[in-house]
Design a protein around this motif. Structure first.
Motif, PDB file in Angstrom:
ATOM      1  N   LYS A 101     -19.138 -28.699   4.661  1.00 35.04           N
ATOM      2  CA  LYS A 101     -18.703 -27.587   3.263  1.00 35.04           C
ATOM      3  C   LYS A 101     -17.687 -28.651   2.095  1.00 35.04           C
ATOM      4  N   THR A 102     -17.627 -28.626   1.049  1.00 30.57           N
ATOM      5  CA  THR A 102     -16.641 -29.128  -0.021  1.00 30.57           C
ATOM      6  C   THR A 102     -16.878 -27.821  -0.532  1.00 30.57           C
ATOM      7  N   TYR A 103     -15.828 -27.887  -1.903  1.00 33.39           N
ATOM      8  CA  TYR A 103     -16.107 -27.153  -3.238  1.00 33.39           C
ATOM      9  C   TYR A 103     -16.210 -28.128  -3.955  1.00 33.39           C
ATOM     10  N   ARG A 104     -17.730 -28.141  -5.160  1.00 33.61           N
ATOM     11  CA  ARG A 104     -18.094 -29.249  -5.943  1.00 33.61           C
ATOM     12  C   ARG A 104     -17.867 -30.528  -5.041  1.00 33.61           C
ATOM     13  N   ASP A 127       1.690 -27.285  -7.843  1.00 31.81           N
ATOM     14  CA  ASP A 127       2.360 -28.066  -6.877  1.00 31.81           C
ATOM     15  C   ASP A 127       0.885 -28.853  -6.012  1.00 31.81           C
ATOM     16  N   GLU A 128       0.628 -27.698  -5.077  1.00 30.08           N
ATOM     17  CA  GLU A 128      -0.628 -28.436  -4.147  1.00 30.08           C
ATOM     18  C   GLU A 128      -1.894 -27.206  -5.247  1.00 30.08           C
ATOM     19  N   ALA A 129      -3.152 -27.787  -4.952  1.00 34.22           N
ATOM     20  CA  ALA A 129      -3.640 -27.813  -5.509  1.00 34.22           C
ATOM     21  C   ALA A 129      -4.553 -28.038  -4.445  1.00 34.22           C
ATOM     22  N   GLU A 130      -5.666 -26.443  -3.712  1.00 31.52           N
ATOM     23  CA  GLU A 130      -6.861 -27.016  -2.924  1.00 31.52           C
ATOM     24  C   GLU A 130      -8.050 -25.081  -3.291  1.00 31.52           C
ATOM     25  N   ALA A 131      -9.376 -25.930  -3.151  1.00 32.59           N
ATOM     26  CA  ALA A 131     -10.220 -24.859  -2.942  1.00 32.59           C
ATOM     27  C   ALA A 131      -9.590 -23.605  -2.298  1.00 32.59           C
ATOM     28  N   THR A 132     -10.587 -22.702  -2.280  1.00 32.62           N
ATOM     29  CA  THR A 132     -10.173 -21.182  -1.812  1.00 32.62           C
ATOM     30  C   THR A 132     -11.166 -21.454  -1.362  1.00 32.62           C
ATOM     31  N   PRO A 133     -11.191 -21.067   0.385  1.00 32.16           N
ATOM     32  CA  PRO A 133     -12.536 -20.562   1.356  1.00 32.16           C
ATOM     33  C   PRO A 133     -13.774 -19.825   0.513  1.00 32.16           C
ATOM     34  N   GLU A 134     -13.753 -19.132  -0.192  1.00 30.13           N
ATOM     35  CA  GLU A 134     -14.657 -18.187  -0.743  1.00 30.13           C
ATOM     36  C   GLU A 134     -15.188 -19.127  -1.914  1.00 30.13           C
ATOM     37  N   ALA A 135     -14.345 -20.099  -2.097  1.00 28.84           N
ATOM     38  CA  ALA A 135     -15.009 -21.005  -3.554  1.00 28.84           C
ATOM     39  C   ALA A 135     -16.066 -21.219  -2.821  1.00 28.84           C
ATOM     40  N   VAL A 136     -15.906 -22.426  -1.753  1.00 31.68           N
ATOM     41  CA  VAL A 136     -16.297 -23.343  -1.095  1.00 31.68           C
ATOM     42  C   VAL A 136     -17.610 -22.508  -0.593  1.00 31.68           C
ATOM     43  N   GLN A 137     -18.095 -21.377   0.028  1.00 29.14           N
ATOM     44  CA  GLN A 137     -18.712 -20.242   0.241  1.00 29.14           C
ATOM     45  C   GLN A 137     -19.661 -20.354  -1.147  1.00 29.14           C
ATOM     46  N   PHE A 141     -20.163 -21.689  -3.613  1.00 32.12           N
ATOM     47  CA  PHE A 141     -20.488 -23.003  -4.456  1.00 32.12           C
ATOM     48  C   PHE A 141     -21.569 -23.496  -3.244  1.00 32.12           C
ATOM     49  N   ASN A 142     -21.615 -23.619  -2.144  1.00 30.93           N
ATOM     50  CA  ASN A 142     -22.442 -24.000  -1.170  1.00 30.93           C
ATOM     51  C   ASN A 142     -23.786 -22.590  -1.570  1.00 30.93           C
ATOM     52  N   ALA A 143     -23.168 -21.521  -1.614  1.00 29.27           N
ATOM     53  CA  ALA A 143     -24.446 -20.513  -0.987  1.00 29.27           C
ATOM     54  C   ALA A 143     -25.155 -20.839  -3.099  1.00 29.27           C
ATOM     55  N   TYR A 144     -24.708 -21.047  -3.306  1.00 32.65           N
ATOM     56  CA  TYR A 144     -25.295 -21.402  -5.102  1.00 32.65           C
ATOM     57  C   TYR A 144     -26.426 -23.094  -5.196  1.00 32.65           C
ATOM     58  N   ILE A 145     -25.630 -24.076  -4.271  1.00 37.41           N
ATOM     59  CA  ILE A 145     -26.520 -25.278  -3.773  1.00 37.41           C
ATOM     60  C   ILE A 145     -27.791 -24.875  -2.544  1.00 37.41           C
ATOM     61  N   LYS A 146     -27.478 -23.892  -1.870  1.00 32.20           N
ATOM     62  CA  LYS A 146     -28.605 -23.463  -1.206  1.00 32.20           C
ATOM     63  C   LYS A 146     -29.425 -22.784  -2.503  1.00 32.20           C
TER      64      LYS A 146
END
Ligand code: NAP
Length: 521
Positions: free
Chosen positions: A393-396, A445-455, A457-462
């Motif tokens: 799973k990823t974000y975008r 300085d650091e950017a990463e996806a939040t777990p909520e955003a991954v979730q 995004f994946n629900a949207y895909i599904k």
């Protein structure tokens, strides 16, 4: 209005969406170091785009001795791209000289080498260095290569491609075969194949359908072991006349016109067909069925070649030579399942031994590997195998929690039904550049996806996958271990639009200076 301009070659489709904006920084900004993994089509593009944005601290680690990725690796007879050549080019480096409507593999490799030379990409590539470990530590990526060299970078862009680990079939006795055996992605050109050679090919995907006609033409006796038939769409690969090439050289917008027609066709016909749009879905289905009916004369053979699943469920094979080849006297379609491989051939479940000199494994790739077997380790020692143990799973498609400043190109849910991967890479490069520019402006300085955003995004895909052809009752390399397709289920236009600007509210942005962790959401 924009579409008319687009098709006529006056405008490029992505332009109004801001994708080809020169990303030149106009502020005195921080200078990032960027490490790119892989010097295939995407890695080369990333270097060009970063340099254009004024970023010079770039290192590319390439596992092999040459650039090219897929097109360096796949040299099997008949290798070609099934995306129209003018579409399968960088938008900023059109090629008026493509010899055919669908370019052949060596020509595509030559194109990428030419572009890499023109933009002096090779100077930042370290060849024969595979990344073994990439670990996020001390606020940077610490990368180790197979040469035991160490690199440090602010950003890592993983451009390793999707289909680069050959899959060998799990068939009993494979190791016992005494003849010559190789995977299509590792073709042995020293092996002579001619009228006295008995060749077996396992698999009937896009690769097999391109190579089998060449083997049959060589006069060899070719046995094709088919487990599942494929739907075949007959788009002829015609030669581009010299006069057309001259015209395109003289008037480059003609090459763009051709490109834009292809983009329009793929977007509004092909992609919509596989993502469940009613009219396109039925048109493509009838086209493939008619092709089978008109191309295969023998009724019994036709039935053997008829898939029992929806058109587009597996990646549609674009081809006009396979059906002709399989009807030739020196070609044999074997649909009986394989029981085992023996010393001298293949034994099928009916007890017949098919004696062979050469066994070609056209059995595809491991698409779910992505960057692995590399040890990718994020915050808190999180190994990618553990991060993805349940599901990939990823974000975008590009970002993951605990992997700051790391971007995966062509990750899960990027591929868009039969569309050009180059166009996808260009969009993703644009996204990454915007992320890096924000870093340069010290917005984080650091950017990463939040777990909520991954979730989310994946629900949207599904949700989008429900009506698509890929859930149409077949097995394919599109499916992950849970049976979910790893594709983008909406339109190309929608993807481009959604990738236009990074959505920082979906990310955890950290700034070191004041040691504050800023949850932008
Ligand atoms: P593929 O589509 O995954 O096909 C693999 C074939 O091997 C299938 O027919 C599969 O049968 C068969 N197979 C696998 N394991 C087997 C086993 N144990 N016993 C019997 N048969 C077995 O692989 P591919 O043809 O290399 O194509 C992969 C992708 O590469 C394509 O979908 C496409 O995206 C890309 N490609 C593109 C082009 C192009 O023109 N741009 C050309 C070639 C490839 P089942 O169907 O029963 O699983």
């Amino acid at each position: 209005m924009h579409y008319i301009g687009h098709i006529l070659g006056i405008t490029d489709l992505a332009k109004p969406l801001g994708l080809y904006k020169a990303n030149i920084m106009d502020v005195t900004s921080r200078k990032p170091s960027v490490l790119i993994i892989g010097a295939g089509m995407t890695g080369i593009l990333m270097v060009i785009k970063l340099r254009k944005a004024g970023i010079e601290d770039i290192t590319v680690l390439e596992k092999k001795e040459r650039i090219g990725g897929t097109w360096r690796e796949n040299t099997y007879p008949g290798v070609a791209c099934d995306v129209p050549a003018h579409m399968y080019t960088y938008s900023f480096e059109l090629n008026p000289n493509w010899s055919h409507f669908f370019a052949h593999g060596d020509e595509i490799q030559g194109y990428f080498e030419g572009v890499a030379d023109k933009y002096d990409v090779n100077r930042c590539i370290r060849f024969n260095e595979a990344v073994t470990d990439a670990r996020y530590e001390n606020n940077k990526w610490q990368v180790t290569s197979s040469q035991n060299r160490h690199y440090e970078a602010d950003f890592v862009v993983c451009a390793t491609g999707i289909l680069h680990h050959p899959a060998f079939p799990n068939i009993k006795g494979l190791e016992n075969f005494k003849g010559e055996m190789f995977h299509t992605a590792q073709w042995n050109h020293d092996q002579e194949i001619g009228p006295s050679t008995k060749v077996g090919v396992i698999g009937t995907g896009s690769t097999a359908c391109q190579s089998i006609p060449e083997l049959v033409d060589s006069g060899a006796d070719v046995s094709v072991f088919q487990r599942t038939p494929q739907w075949v769409l007959p788009l002829k690969n015609f030669r581009n006349p010299d006069r057309l090439k001259k015209l395109m050289n003289r008037f480059p917008s003609l090459a763009r016109l051709s490109r834009n027609f292809s983009v329009f066709f793929m977007e509004h016909f092909f992609t919509k067909a596989v993502t469940g749009h009613f009219v396109q879905k039925h048109l493509i289905s009838w086209w493939c069925k008619l092709n089978l009916l008109l191309s295969i004369k023998d009724k019994a053979l036709r039935e053997k070649l008829r898939p029992n699943y929806q058109v587009g469920c597996k990646r549609i094979v674009v081809n006009t030579t396979y059906y002709k080849a399989i009807q030739k006297p020196n070609a044999h379609l074997i649909t009986e399942n394989i029981e085992c491989i023996t010393e001298d051939g293949v034994r099928t479940k009916d007890g017949v031994i098919h004696k062979l000199d050469v066994l070609v494994l056209s059995t595809g790739f491991h698409p779910m590997n992505y960057m692995r077997p590399m040890n990718l380790i994020g915050r808190a020692d999180l190994h990618i195998d553990d991060a993805w143990s349940d599901q990939i799973k990823t974000y975008r498609s590009m970002m993951m929690p605990n992997y700051p400043n790391f971007f995966l190109m062509h990750g899960p849910n990027t591929p868009i039904g039969n569309f050009s991967v180059i166009a996808m890479s260009e969009v993703q490069c644009g996204y990454i550049l915007k992320m890096i520019e924000a870093w340069q402006r010290s917005e984080y300085d650091e950017a990463e996806a939040t777990p909520e955003a991954v979730q989310t995004f994946n629900a949207y895909i599904k949700d989008g996958l429900k009506g698509t052809a890929w859930v149409g009752g077949c097995q394919s390399w599109y499916l992950d271990k849970k049976g979910d397709p790893i594709l983008w289920p909406y339109t190309w236009g929608q993807w481009v639009k959604e990738m236009r600007e990074p959505e920082f509210s979906d990310m955890r942005l950290t700034k070191y200076q004041n040691s504050q962790s800023k949850e932008a959401a």
